[in-house]
Design a protein around this motif. Structure first.
Motif, PDB file in Angstrom:
ATOM      1  N   SER A 137       7.594  -0.512   3.037  1.00  5.99           N
ATOM      2  CA  SER A 137       7.687  -0.647   1.428  1.00  5.99           C
ATOM      3  C   SER A 137       8.742  -1.813   1.206  1.00  5.99           C
ATOM      4  CB  SER A 137       8.242   0.669   1.086  1.00  5.99           C
ATOM      5  OG  SER A 137       7.320   1.532   1.153  1.00  5.99           O
ATOM      6  N   VAL A 138       9.915  -1.960   1.801  1.00  5.96           N
ATOM      7  CA  VAL A 138      10.883  -3.120   1.403  1.00  5.96           C
ATOM      8  C   VAL A 138      10.157  -4.295   1.609  1.00  5.96           C
ATOM      9  CG1 VAL A 138      13.218  -3.856   1.934  1.00  5.96           C
ATOM     10  CG2 VAL A 138      12.612  -1.566   2.373  1.00  5.96           C
ATOM     11  N   GLY A 139      10.540  -4.983   0.242  1.00  7.56           N
ATOM     12  CA  GLY A 139       9.995  -6.355  -0.224  1.00  7.56           C
ATOM     13  C   GLY A 139       8.620  -6.337  -0.713  1.00  7.56           C
ATOM     14  N   GLN A 140       7.953  -5.375  -0.682  1.00 12.63           N
ATOM     15  CA  GLN A 140       6.557  -5.110  -1.311  1.00 12.63           C
ATOM     16  C   GLN A 140       6.720  -4.851  -2.620  1.00 12.63           C
ATOM     17  OE1 GLN A 140       3.779  -5.201   0.708  1.00 12.63           O
ATOM     18  NE2 GLN A 140       5.265  -5.454   2.556  1.00 12.63           N
ATOM     19  N   THR A 141       5.831  -5.425  -3.416  1.00 13.22           N
ATOM     20  CA  THR A 141       5.517  -5.106  -4.923  1.00 13.22           C
ATOM     21  C   THR A 141       5.286  -3.868  -5.085  1.00 13.22           C
ATOM     22  OG1 THR A 141       4.416  -7.500  -5.052  1.00 13.22           O
ATOM     23  CG2 THR A 141       4.168  -5.785  -6.971  1.00 13.22           C
ATOM     24  N   GLU A 145       0.611   3.830  -6.236  1.00  7.82           N
ATOM     25  CA  GLU A 145      -0.400   4.668  -5.590  1.00  7.82           C
ATOM     26  C   GLU A 145       0.420   4.752  -4.131  1.00  7.82           C
ATOM     27  OE1 GLU A 145      -4.193   2.763  -4.929  1.00  7.82           O
ATOM     28  OE2 GLU A 145      -4.427   2.799  -7.100  1.00  7.82           O
ATOM     29  N   PHE A 146       1.166   4.220  -3.703  1.00 11.57           N
ATOM     30  CA  PHE A 146       2.106   4.145  -2.470  1.00 11.57           C
ATOM     31  C   PHE A 146       3.394   4.422  -2.451  1.00 11.57           C
ATOM     32  CE2 PHE A 146      -1.415   0.997  -1.692  1.00 11.57           C
ATOM     33  CZ  PHE A 146      -2.343   1.491  -0.860  1.00 11.57           C
ATOM     34  N   HIS A 147       4.043   4.308  -3.803  1.00  9.80           N
ATOM     35  CA  HIS A 147       5.409   4.464  -3.717  1.00  9.80           C
ATOM     36  C   HIS A 147       5.768   5.302  -4.949  1.00  9.80           C
ATOM     37  CE1 HIS A 147       4.929   0.142  -2.326  1.00  9.80           C
ATOM     38  NE2 HIS A 147       5.566   0.644  -1.165  1.00  9.80           N
ATOM     39  N   GLN A 148       6.997   5.956  -4.770  1.00 12.18           N
ATOM     40  CA  GLN A 148       7.333   6.706  -5.907  1.00 12.18           C
ATOM     41  C   GLN A 148       8.650   6.281  -6.341  1.00 12.18           C
ATOM     42  OE1 GLN A 148       7.696  10.918  -4.887  1.00 12.18           O
ATOM     43  NE2 GLN A 148       8.676  11.349  -6.719  1.00 12.18           N
ATOM     44  N   GLU A 166      14.148   1.640   0.591  1.00 11.11           N
ATOM     45  CA  GLU A 166      13.303   2.823   0.858  1.00 11.11           C
ATOM     46  C   GLU A 166      14.279   4.187   1.180  1.00 11.11           C
ATOM     47  OE1 GLU A 166       9.387   2.882   3.358  1.00 11.11           O
ATOM     48  OE2 GLU A 166      11.115   3.111   4.818  1.00 11.11           O
ATOM     49  N   VAL A 167      14.204   5.158   0.330  1.00  4.74           N
ATOM     50  CA  VAL A 167      15.000   5.966   0.264  1.00  4.74           C
ATOM     51  C   VAL A 167      14.472   7.198   1.429  1.00  4.74           C
ATOM     52  CG1 VAL A 167      16.179   8.224  -0.610  1.00  4.74           C
ATOM     53  CG2 VAL A 167      15.862   5.851  -1.886  1.00  4.74           C
ATOM     54  N   GLN A 168      13.238   7.236   1.444  1.00  8.06           N
ATOM     55  CA  GLN A 168      12.457   8.227   2.329  1.00  8.06           C
ATOM     56  C   GLN A 168      11.107   7.527   2.520  1.00  8.06           C
ATOM     57  OE1 GLN A 168      10.608  11.861   0.535  1.00  8.06           O
ATOM     58  NE2 GLN A 168      11.466  13.010   2.466  1.00  8.06           N
ATOM     59  N   ASP A 175      -6.764   6.494   6.427  1.00  4.35           N
ATOM     60  CA  ASP A 175      -6.940   5.695   5.130  1.00  4.35           C
ATOM     61  C   ASP A 175      -6.344   6.249   3.805  1.00  4.35           C
ATOM     62  OD1 ASP A 175      -8.816   7.564   4.846  1.00  4.35           O
ATOM     63  OD2 ASP A 175     -10.549   5.925   4.316  1.00  4.35           O
ATOM     64  N   LYS A 176      -5.670   7.661   3.834  1.00  2.29           N
ATOM     65  CA  LYS A 176      -5.165   8.101   2.714  1.00  2.29           C
ATOM     66  C   LYS A 176      -3.557   8.152   2.777  1.00  2.29           C
ATOM     67  CE  LYS A 176      -6.051  13.021   1.230  1.00  2.29           C
ATOM     68  NZ  LYS A 176      -6.558  14.370   1.515  1.00  2.29           N
ATOM     69  N   VAL A 177      -3.029   8.131   1.480  1.00  2.00           N
ATOM     70  CA  VAL A 177      -1.556   8.421   1.103  1.00  2.00           C
ATOM     71  C   VAL A 177      -1.096   9.797   1.513  1.00  2.00           C
ATOM     72  CG1 VAL A 177       0.383   8.101  -0.037  1.00  2.00           C
ATOM     73  CG2 VAL A 177      -1.321   6.613  -0.053  1.00  2.00           C
ATOM     74  N   LEU A 178      -0.549  10.179   2.590  1.00  4.61           N
ATOM     75  CA  LEU A 178      -0.309  11.469   2.733  1.00  4.61           C
ATOM     76  C   LEU A 178       0.983  11.830   2.064  1.00  4.61           C
ATOM     77  CD1 LEU A 178      -0.829  14.097   4.408  1.00  4.61           C
ATOM     78  CD2 LEU A 178       0.816  13.367   6.127  1.00  4.61           C
ATOM     79  N   ARG A 179       2.093  10.869   2.102  1.00  2.00           N
ATOM     80  CA  ARG A 179       3.312  11.035   1.454  1.00  2.00           C
ATOM     81  C   ARG A 179       3.868   9.676   0.724  1.00  2.00           C
ATOM     82  NH1 ARG A 179       8.917  13.181   4.134  1.00  2.00           N
ATOM     83  NH2 ARG A 179       8.864  11.226   4.776  1.00  2.00           N
ATOM     84  N   PRO A 180       3.943   9.529  -0.468  1.00  6.21           N
ATOM     85  CA  PRO A 180       4.420   8.135  -1.092  1.00  6.21           C
ATOM     86  C   PRO A 180       5.732   7.909  -0.648  1.00  6.21           C
ATOM     87  CG  PRO A 180       4.322   9.750  -2.716  1.00  6.21           C
ATOM     88  CD  PRO A 180       3.746  10.386  -1.668  1.00  6.21           C
ATOM     89  N   ALA A 181       6.124   6.824  -0.460  1.00  5.34           N
ATOM     90  CA  ALA A 181       7.486   6.386  -0.148  1.00  5.34           C
ATOM     91  C   ALA A 181       8.411   6.456  -1.378  1.00  5.34           C
ATOM     92  CB  ALA A 181       7.489   4.814   0.196  1.00  5.34           C
ATOM     93  N   MET A 182       9.534   7.038  -1.282  1.00  4.55           N
ATOM     94  CA  MET A 182      10.594   7.216  -2.226  1.00  4.55           C
ATOM     95  C   MET A 182      11.419   5.746  -2.199  1.00  4.55           C
ATOM     96  SD  MET A 182      11.924  10.989  -2.588  1.00  4.55           S
ATOM     97  CE  MET A 182      11.035  12.412  -2.867  1.00  4.55           C
ATOM     98  N   VAL A 183      11.498   5.219  -3.294  1.00  2.00           N
ATOM     99  CA  VAL A 183      12.003   3.782  -3.284  1.00  2.00           C
ATOM    100  C   VAL A 183      12.952   3.401  -4.488  1.00  2.00           C
ATOM    101  CG1 VAL A 183       9.968   2.753  -1.839  1.00  2.00           C
ATOM    102  CG2 VAL A 183      10.019   3.032  -4.336  1.00  2.00           C
ATOM    103  N   LYS A 184      13.878   2.443  -4.199  1.00  2.00           N
ATOM    104  CA  LYS A 184      14.409   2.176  -5.453  1.00  2.00           C
ATOM    105  C   LYS A 184      13.647   0.543  -5.766  1.00  2.00           C
ATOM    106  CE  LYS A 184      18.928   3.895  -4.038  1.00  2.00           C
ATOM    107  NZ  LYS A 184      20.379   3.699  -3.871  1.00  2.00           N
ATOM    108  N   VAL A 185      13.419   0.150  -6.965  1.00  2.00           N
ATOM    109  CA  VAL A 185      12.593  -0.886  -7.460  1.00  2.00           C
ATOM    110  C   VAL A 185      13.673  -1.935  -8.190  1.00  2.00           C
ATOM    111  CG1 VAL A 185      10.809  -1.748  -8.815  1.00  2.00           C
ATOM    112  CG2 VAL A 185      10.851   0.440  -7.699  1.00  2.00           C
ATOM    113  N   SER A 186      13.622  -3.214  -8.031  1.00  6.29           N
ATOM    114  CA  SER A 186      14.358  -4.171  -8.796  1.00  6.29           C
ATOM    115  C   SER A 186      13.934  -4.206 -10.307  1.00  6.29           C
ATOM    116  CB  SER A 186      14.217  -5.502  -7.925  1.00  6.29           C
ATOM    117  OG  SER A 186      12.856  -5.975  -8.076  1.00  6.29           O
ATOM    118  N   GLN A 187      14.877  -4.388 -10.979  1.00  2.47           N
ATOM    119  CA  GLN A 187      14.841  -4.848 -12.423  1.00  2.47           C
ATOM    120  C   GLN A 187      14.462  -6.088 -13.028  1.00  2.47           C
ATOM    121  OE1 GLN A 187      18.083  -3.033 -14.297  1.00  2.47           O
ATOM    122  NE2 GLN A 187      17.001  -1.248 -14.855  1.00  2.47           N
TER     123      GLN A 187
END
Length: 187
Positions: A137-141, A145-148, A166-168, A175-187
């Motif tokens: 996740s880190v560095g991705q837009t 659908e994939f991130h929380q 990435e916090v979690q 091909d299915k998201v089982l658990r979205p990643a818990m993330v911090k997003v830049s402003q």
């Protein structure tokens, strides 16, 4: 008007009775006494035959669709049958990762740490064999659908709307998201 029947034996008696009665009436007249069939009567019988043919075709199509749908449901169930178990194992995987990040290098704990690492790698291998993949996740837009997103932070390193931390971990099962990643997003 579409009629659905569970079993061929449950076709209403009156429909069958009409046809049988008409055939019996026609056969009961001897061939010598038989009157010529009028065009209207022939058209009525042809319409009845056409209607019955359409019923048969619809029933065959309904059954074929049912068979295809149940086959697809079986395949889908088999593909994701392990979802519940894997979902329940993910917190254990998280705890392993937390424990490894907190391990202090010590000669006494070194063999214990190696043993735990071997167990973790074995568990990770089994989950990967089932189709579980950790998402990067880190560095991705940011993608909902994939991130929380749990927090927005100021960042000079990343552009706006990019995952900074990435916090979690998030996971995908095949091909299915089982658990979205818990993330911090830049402003």
């Amino acid at each position: 008007m579409k009629e659905e029947y569970q079993d061929i034996n449950t076709v209403p008696e009156d429909t069958n009775a009409e046809i049988v009665e008409e055939v019996n009436e026609e056969q009961s007249t001897s061939s010598l006494e038989q009157e010529p069939v009028s065009i209207a009567e022939m058209e009525r019988l042809q319409a009845l035959a056409d209607e019955n043919q359409l019923r048969v075709l619809r029933t065959q199509a309904d059954f074929d669709n049912y068979r295809k749908r149940t086959q697809k449901e079986k395949e889908e169930f088999a593909k994701y049958a392990s979802t519940k178990l894997i979902t329940e194992l993910l917190p254990i995987v998280d705890n392993f990762e937390r424990a490894f990040s907190a391990v202090v290098e010590d000669h006494l704990n070194e063999s214990f740490s190696k043993g735990m690492n071997m167990i973790y790698r074995q568990l990770e291998g089994v989950l990967q064999a089932e189709g579980l993949v950790a998402m990067e996740s880190v560095g991705q837009t940011f993608n909902p659908e994939f991130h929380q997103a749990i927090m927005q932070v100021e960042s000079e390193e990343y552009p706006e709307g990019t995952v900074v931390e990435e916090v979690q971990k998030g996971y995908m099962l095949k091909d299915k998201v089982l658990r979205p990643a818990m993330v911090k997003v830049s402003q």
